[in-house]
Design an enzyme around this catalytic site. Structure first.
Site, mmCIF file in Angstrom:
data_model
loop_
_atom_site.group_PDB
_atom_site.id
_atom_site.type_symbol
_atom_site.label_atom_id
_atom_site.label_comp_id
_atom_site.label_asym_id
_atom_site.label_seq_id
_atom_site.Cartn_x
_atom_site.Cartn_y
_atom_site.Cartn_z
ATOM 1 N N ASN A 4 -29.467 23.987 32.000
ATOM 2 C CA ASN A 4 -29.652 23.314 33.281
ATOM 3 C C ASN A 4 -30.735 24.071 34.041
ATOM 4 O OD1 ASN A 4 -29.505 22.208 35.816
ATOM 5 N ND2 ASN A 4 -27.477 23.039 36.311
ATOM 6 N N LYS A 6 -32.124 23.230 36.798
ATOM 7 C CA LYS A 6 -32.069 23.067 38.266
ATOM 8 C C LYS A 6 -33.467 22.699 38.790
ATOM 9 C CE LYS A 6 -28.141 26.058 38.114
ATOM 10 N NZ LYS A 6 -27.227 26.920 38.794
ATOM 11 N N HIS A 90 -22.492 18.331 39.271
ATOM 12 C CA HIS A 90 -22.704 19.790 39.332
ATOM 13 C C HIS A 90 -22.271 20.315 40.702
ATOM 14 C CE1 HIS A 90 -24.692 23.671 39.485
ATOM 15 N NE2 HIS A 90 -24.639 23.635 38.172
ATOM 16 N N GLU A 92 -23.558 22.309 42.670
ATOM 17 C CA GLU A 92 -24.610 22.343 43.699
ATOM 18 C C GLU A 92 -24.796 20.964 44.328
ATOM 19 O OE1 GLU A 92 -27.516 24.248 41.210
ATOM 20 O OE2 GLU A 92 -26.291 26.063 41.288
ATOM 21 N N GLU A 162 -17.194 24.984 35.334
ATOM 22 C CA GLU A 162 -18.093 25.913 36.002
ATOM 23 C C GLU A 162 -17.441 26.453 37.271
ATOM 24 O OE1 GLU A 162 -22.402 25.224 34.556
ATOM 25 O OE2 GLU A 162 -22.097 24.200 36.446
ATOM 26 N N GLY A 168 -24.764 31.591 39.099
ATOM 27 C CA GLY A 168 -25.930 32.271 39.662
ATOM 28 C C GLY A 168 -25.586 33.574 40.362
ATOM 29 N N SER A 208 -23.194 32.064 34.863
ATOM 30 C CA SER A 208 -23.743 33.367 34.463
ATOM 31 C C SER A 208 -23.569 33.668 32.974
ATOM 32 C CB SER A 208 -23.133 34.486 35.322
ATOM 33 O OG SER A 208 -23.485 34.300 36.683
#
Ligand code: PGA
Length: 244
Positions: A4, A6, A90, A92, A162, A168, A208
């Site tokens: 991904n 992003k 996701h 985010e 996730e 991150g 991560s």
């Protein structure tokens, strides 16, 4: 094994990535490999990956076929480019762009209907984990995301666990913690779609993942693959994860 990207890389940087990455994974048959670049990089990425063992995915998809939805992208538009996969829900998107369990459900249905392979993301935030709510949150996200979907329709579904606190941040869930969460998701999938479906369901871990923790994570039977953000931007690093 999914990347991904992003909001990273221009089309030229995407081409450079594939030039370096494809030779490193050519002939790798154990895993399905998918790279999900930003929308603007999709044509260059599809072109660069043509004829290889790497598929290309979008990072989101709208649920309508077309219409006045500024800034959105339809399944048909993705498919027309040669895109085969799509990330949905996701964290985010949930955190910054108003994605809800209900819109995840709409996107998921549209993607499956159109023949895209959806990678549906679920995961708890830190406060939820600390309050002991992880299992409830995962079950709720699954129930709502899979609402009104049949096992037949959902056959191609991929789920990514996730934990938001691990994305991150450099904090990875321990392999055991991740495996426990995967088991919760698989049980919920079994409730909704039946045991046979749940047994075959691919559940990826994301948060991560790096070359040096991939082997420990992937050695858990419950963990079928990885959804990799930061460490997928570098060809060597993502290839090392793919070939853990
Ligand atoms: P990360 O991102 O690997 O950079 O933690 C994972 C993801 O958000 O999919």
């Amino acid at each position: 094994m999914a990347a991904n990207w992003k909001m990273y890389k221009t089309p030229n940087q995407a081409r450079d990535f594939f030039r370096d990455f494809l030779p490193l994974v050519s002939g790798h048959e154990r895993d399905e490999i998918v790279v999900c670049p930003p929308f603007l990089d999709l044509p260059a990425s599809v072109e660069a990956a043509k004829g290889s063992n790497v598929s290309i995915g979008g990072q989101n998809v709208h649920w309508k076929e077309e219409g006045a939805f500024t800034g959105e992208t339809s399944a048909a538009q993705l498919l027309a480019l040669g895109v085969t996969h799509v990330i949905i829900g996701h964290s985010e998107r949930r955190q910054y762009f108003g994605e809800t369990d209900d819109t995840v459900n709409l996107r998921l249905k549209a993607a499956l209907e159109a023949g895209l392979i959806p990678i549906c993301c679920v995961g708890e935030v830190l406060e939820e984990r600390e309050a002991g709510l992880t299992d409830d949150v995962l079950r709720r996200q699954c129930v709502r995301a899979f609402h009104a979907l049949s096992a037949k329709k959902a056959a191609k579904l991929v789920v990514a666990y996730e934990p938001v606190w691990a994305i991150g941040t450099g904090k990875t869930a321990t392999p055991e913690l991740a495996a426990e969460a995967h088991a919760v998701i698989r049980r919920e999938a079994s409730e909704i779609f039946g045991e046979e479906f749940a047994g075959k369901l691919r559940i990826l871990y994301g948060g991560s993942v790096k070359p040096d923790n991939a082997t420990a994570l992937m050695s858990q039977e419950e963990i079928d693959g990885a959804l990799v953000g930061g460490a997928s931007l570098d060809a060597k690093s993502f290839a090392a994860i793919v070939k853990y």
